[in-house]
Structure formats: C-alpha cells, structure tokens
Design a protein around this motif. Structure first.
Motif, short mmCIF file in Angstrom:
data_model
loop_
_atom_site.label_atom_id
_atom_site.label_comp_id
_atom_site.label_asym_id
_atom_site.label_seq_id
_atom_site.Cartn_x
_atom_site.Cartn_y
_atom_site.Cartn_z
N SER A 241 0.83 -1.21 0.00
CA SER A 241 0.00 0.00 0.00
C SER A 241 0.86 1.26 0.00
O SER A 241 0.53 2.25 -0.66
N LYS A 242 1.97 1.24 0.72
CA LYS A 242 2.88 2.39 0.72
C LYS A 242 3.48 2.62 -0.67
O LYS A 242 3.57 3.74 -1.15
N LEU A 243 3.88 1.53 -1.32
CA LEU A 243 4.44 1.64 -2.66
C LEU A 243 3.40 2.16 -3.64
O LEU A 243 3.68 3.04 -4.47
N ILE A 244 2.19 1.66 -3.54
CA ILE A 244 1.10 2.14 -4.40
C ILE A 244 0.89 3.63 -4.18
O ILE A 244 0.74 4.39 -5.14
N GLY A 245 0.90 4.07 -2.95
CA GLY A 245 0.72 5.48 -2.64
C GLY A 245 1.81 6.35 -3.25
O GLY A 245 1.55 7.47 -3.72
N LEU A 246 3.04 5.86 -3.26
CA LEU A 246 4.15 6.61 -3.85
C LEU A 246 4.01 6.73 -5.37
O LEU A 246 4.38 7.74 -5.96
N LEU A 247 3.49 5.69 -5.99
CA LEU A 247 3.41 5.67 -7.45
C LEU A 247 2.14 6.31 -8.00
O LEU A 247 2.13 6.77 -9.14
N ASP A 248 1.10 6.33 -7.22
CA ASP A 248 -0.21 6.77 -7.71
C ASP A 248 -0.38 8.27 -7.49
O ASP A 248 -1.13 8.71 -6.63
N ASP A 249 0.31 9.05 -8.32
CA ASP A 249 0.24 10.51 -8.17
C ASP A 249 -0.68 11.18 -9.18
O ASP A 249 -0.75 12.40 -9.26
N GLY A 250 -1.38 10.38 -9.97
CA GLY A 250 -2.35 10.91 -10.91
C GLY A 250 -1.77 11.44 -12.22
O GLY A 250 -2.50 11.94 -13.06
N THR A 251 -0.45 11.31 -12.42
CA THR A 251 0.15 11.82 -13.64
C THR A 251 0.18 10.80 -14.77
O THR A 251 0.50 11.14 -15.89
N ALA A 252 -0.14 9.55 -14.48
CA ALA A 252 -0.17 8.50 -15.50
C ALA A 252 -1.23 7.49 -15.13
O ALA A 252 -1.60 7.35 -13.97
N THR A 253 -1.72 6.78 -16.12
CA THR A 253 -2.70 5.73 -15.84
C THR A 253 -2.00 4.57 -15.13
O THR A 253 -0.78 4.38 -15.31
N PRO A 254 -2.72 3.80 -14.34
CA PRO A 254 -2.09 2.68 -13.62
C PRO A 254 -1.40 1.67 -14.55
O PRO A 254 -0.44 1.04 -14.16
N GLU A 255 -1.89 1.55 -15.77
CA GLU A 255 -1.27 0.62 -16.71
C GLU A 255 0.06 1.16 -17.25
O GLU A 255 0.89 0.40 -17.74
N ASN A 256 0.25 2.49 -17.19
CA ASN A 256 1.46 3.10 -17.72
C ASN A 256 2.46 3.49 -16.64
O ASN A 256 3.52 4.04 -16.94
N ARG A 257 2.15 3.24 -15.40
CA ARG A 257 3.08 3.50 -14.29
C ARG A 257 3.63 2.15 -13.89
O ARG A 257 2.89 1.24 -13.54
N ARG A 258 4.96 2.00 -13.93
CA ARG A 258 5.53 0.69 -13.64
C ARG A 258 6.82 0.80 -12.83
O ARG A 258 7.49 1.82 -12.85
N VAL A 259 7.11 -0.29 -12.16
CA VAL A 259 8.36 -0.44 -11.42
C VAL A 259 9.20 -1.47 -12.17
O VAL A 259 8.71 -2.54 -12.53
N VAL A 260 10.45 -1.11 -12.44
CA VAL A 260 11.39 -2.03 -13.09
C VAL A 260 12.27 -2.60 -11.99
O VAL A 260 12.75 -1.88 -11.12
N PHE A 261 12.51 -3.90 -12.05
CA PHE A 261 13.37 -4.51 -11.05
C PHE A 261 14.18 -5.63 -11.67
O PHE A 261 13.87 -6.11 -12.77
N TRP A 262 15.25 -6.00 -10.99
CA TRP A 262 16.08 -7.13 -11.39
C TRP A 262 16.68 -7.72 -10.15
O TRP A 262 16.58 -7.19 -9.05
N PHE A 263 17.30 -8.86 -10.33
CA PHE A 263 17.90 -9.58 -9.22
C PHE A 263 19.41 -9.53 -9.34
O PHE A 263 19.94 -9.31 -10.42
N ASP A 264 20.10 -9.71 -8.23
CA ASP A 264 21.55 -9.73 -8.28
C ASP A 264 22.08 -11.07 -7.78
O ASP A 264 21.37 -11.86 -7.19
N ASN A 265 23.34 -11.30 -8.08
CA ASN A 265 23.99 -12.57 -7.68
C ASN A 265 24.56 -12.49 -6.30
O ASN A 265 25.04 -11.57 -5.81
#
Length: 71
Positions: free
Chosen positions: A47-71
């Motif tokens: 919910s905290k992450l959603i609150g940070l991302l949901d600022d109304g400047t983009a649609t939910p489908e166009n707001r994304r988090v990119v992630f990767w894993f490390d060794n």
C-alpha cells in the motif's frame, strides 16, 4: 534507468516490470485472504508503494516499477 542498470554489470539479471494496476489488483486479492501478521505486513508495504506511485500523472497501466535480481 540504463545508467543505474549498467552499474550492476553482469550481477543484474532477470529483469522484469510490475505495473501500478497489477499492484492494485494484488492488494485487492490480499484483502480477501485471512488476516495474519505476515499478510498485514505485506499489504502495508504494498500500500505504501502504491501510494508513492499513484500521483495521478499517468494511468495505472502506464506507471511501472522495473526490477532485477543480483547474484
């Protein structure tokens, strides 16, 4: 984002994305699960992450988090 990723060199792998819409869907699913300490903790963090991302400047489908894993 490319500069940040380049810092990881070959340690950064298995790239993926999750959209705000997917996060909101997962939060709604979690509300249907029986409440316990772990579920409540995860839902709070999501919910905290959603609150940070949901600022109304983009649609939910166009707001994304990119992630990767490390060794």
């Amino acid at each position: 984002m490319a500069k940040l990723h380049a810092q990881w060199d070959s340690d950064g792998h298995s790239h993926n994305v999750v959209t705000l819409a997917e996060m909101k869907q997962k939060a709604a699913e979690m509300l249907l699960m029986p409440s316990d300490e772990l579920r409540d903790y995860r839902l709070e963090k999501l919910s905290k992450l959603i609150g940070l991302l949901d600022d109304g400047t983009a649609t939910p489908e166009n707001r994304r988090v990119v992630f990767w894993f490390d060794n």
